[in-house]
Design a protein around this motif. Structure first.
Motif, short mmCIF file in Angstrom:
data_model
loop_
_atom_site.label_atom_id
_atom_site.label_comp_id
_atom_site.label_asym_id
_atom_site.label_seq_id
_atom_site.Cartn_x
_atom_site.Cartn_y
_atom_site.Cartn_z
N GLU A 32 49.36 42.55 43.33
CA GLU A 32 48.87 42.17 44.66
C GLU A 32 47.46 41.61 44.57
O GLU A 32 47.13 40.61 45.22
N LEU A 33 46.61 42.27 43.80
CA LEU A 33 45.23 41.81 43.64
C LEU A 33 45.20 40.44 42.97
O LEU A 33 44.47 39.54 43.41
N LEU A 34 46.02 40.25 41.95
CA LEU A 34 46.10 38.97 41.26
C LEU A 34 46.49 37.85 42.22
O LEU A 34 45.87 36.79 42.25
N SER A 35 47.49 38.10 43.02
CA SER A 35 47.96 37.10 43.99
C SER A 35 46.86 36.74 44.98
O SER A 35 46.63 35.57 45.28
N VAL A 73 33.70 32.81 36.50
CA VAL A 73 32.41 33.50 36.65
C VAL A 73 31.54 32.71 37.63
O VAL A 73 30.90 33.29 38.51
N TRP A 74 31.52 31.39 37.49
CA TRP A 74 30.71 30.56 38.38
C TRP A 74 31.22 30.65 39.82
O TRP A 74 30.44 30.66 40.76
N GLU A 75 32.55 30.69 39.99
CA GLU A 75 33.13 30.81 41.33
C GLU A 75 32.77 32.15 41.96
O GLU A 75 32.55 32.25 43.16
N GLU A 76 32.73 33.18 41.16
CA GLU A 76 32.45 34.53 41.67
C GLU A 76 30.96 34.72 41.99
O GLU A 76 30.61 35.28 43.03
N PHE A 77 30.10 34.26 41.11
CA PHE A 77 28.67 34.56 41.26
C PHE A 77 27.80 33.37 41.58
O PHE A 77 26.61 33.53 41.86
N LEU A 114 37.40 37.26 43.59
CA LEU A 114 37.79 38.60 43.16
C LEU A 114 37.26 39.66 44.12
O LEU A 114 37.99 40.55 44.56
N PHE A 115 36.00 39.56 44.47
CA PHE A 115 35.39 40.53 45.39
C PHE A 115 36.10 40.52 46.74
O PHE A 115 36.43 41.58 47.29
N LEU A 121 42.10 44.21 50.03
CA LEU A 121 43.23 45.05 49.64
C LEU A 121 42.88 46.51 49.36
O LEU A 121 43.79 47.34 49.20
N LYS A 122 41.61 46.84 49.29
CA LYS A 122 41.17 48.18 48.90
C LYS A 122 41.88 49.27 49.71
O LYS A 122 42.48 50.18 49.14
N GLY A 123 41.86 49.18 51.02
CA GLY A 123 42.49 50.20 51.87
C GLY A 123 43.98 50.30 51.63
O GLY A 123 44.54 51.40 51.54
N LYS A 124 44.63 49.16 51.50
CA LYS A 124 46.08 49.12 51.27
C LYS A 124 46.44 49.74 49.92
O LYS A 124 47.41 50.49 49.81
#
Length: 137
Positions: A32-35, A73-77, A114-115, A121-124
């Motif tokens: 789920e996280l990957l998707s 990495v560039w997309e995330e940070f 990613l964040f 999704l954390k709660g789910k």
């Protein structure tokens, strides 16, 4: 008047059931996280989006969602003047793209795929773990 006491445990079956449940849950949660990460990814060529993978270590009961793409990495940070922690290069720079074209940039704004996926999704994921493992008690 001797009394025989016989105690029967099912520890091995319980341990095996826990292991199987945990591994299945890790695959489900990581999938789920990957998707979600892939859906959050900016897409120009699709290379970064497709670079995301997940791995489940069944012995450690650990799941990891990651990318081996430098662009991830560039997309995330972010980079340059837009770096998330303000620690990027200042003043801009020139670079040559894969087609040989020169471009000037001051950096790339972080989109945090990613964040954002994790926060969404954390709660789910926690509720899913509570539901699956709560049944085992």
């Amino acid at each position: 008047m001797g009394m025989d006491i016989h105690i029967e445990t099912h520890q091995e079956e319980v341990t095996e059931e826990f292991q199987q449940t945990a591994v299945a849950w890790l695959h489900e949660a990581c999938g789920e996280l990957l998707s979600a990460v892939r859906n959050n990814q900016r897409v120009r060529t699709g290379k970064t989006r497709q670079s995301w993978r997940y791995v489940v270590d069944e012995a450690k009961l650990e799941g990891v969602v990651a990318s081996d793409s430098e662009n991830a990495v560039w997309e995330e940070f972010g980079t340059g003047e837009y770096a998330l922690n303000g620690n990027g290069r200042k003043g801009g720079w020139w670079y040559v793209d894969e087609k040989g074209q020169r471009h000037f940039t001051r950096g790339k704004r972080p989109i945090r795929p990613l964040f954002k996926a994790y926060m969404a999704l954390k709660g789910k994921i926690i509720a899913s773990a509570q539901e699956k493992f709560g049944r085992m008690s």
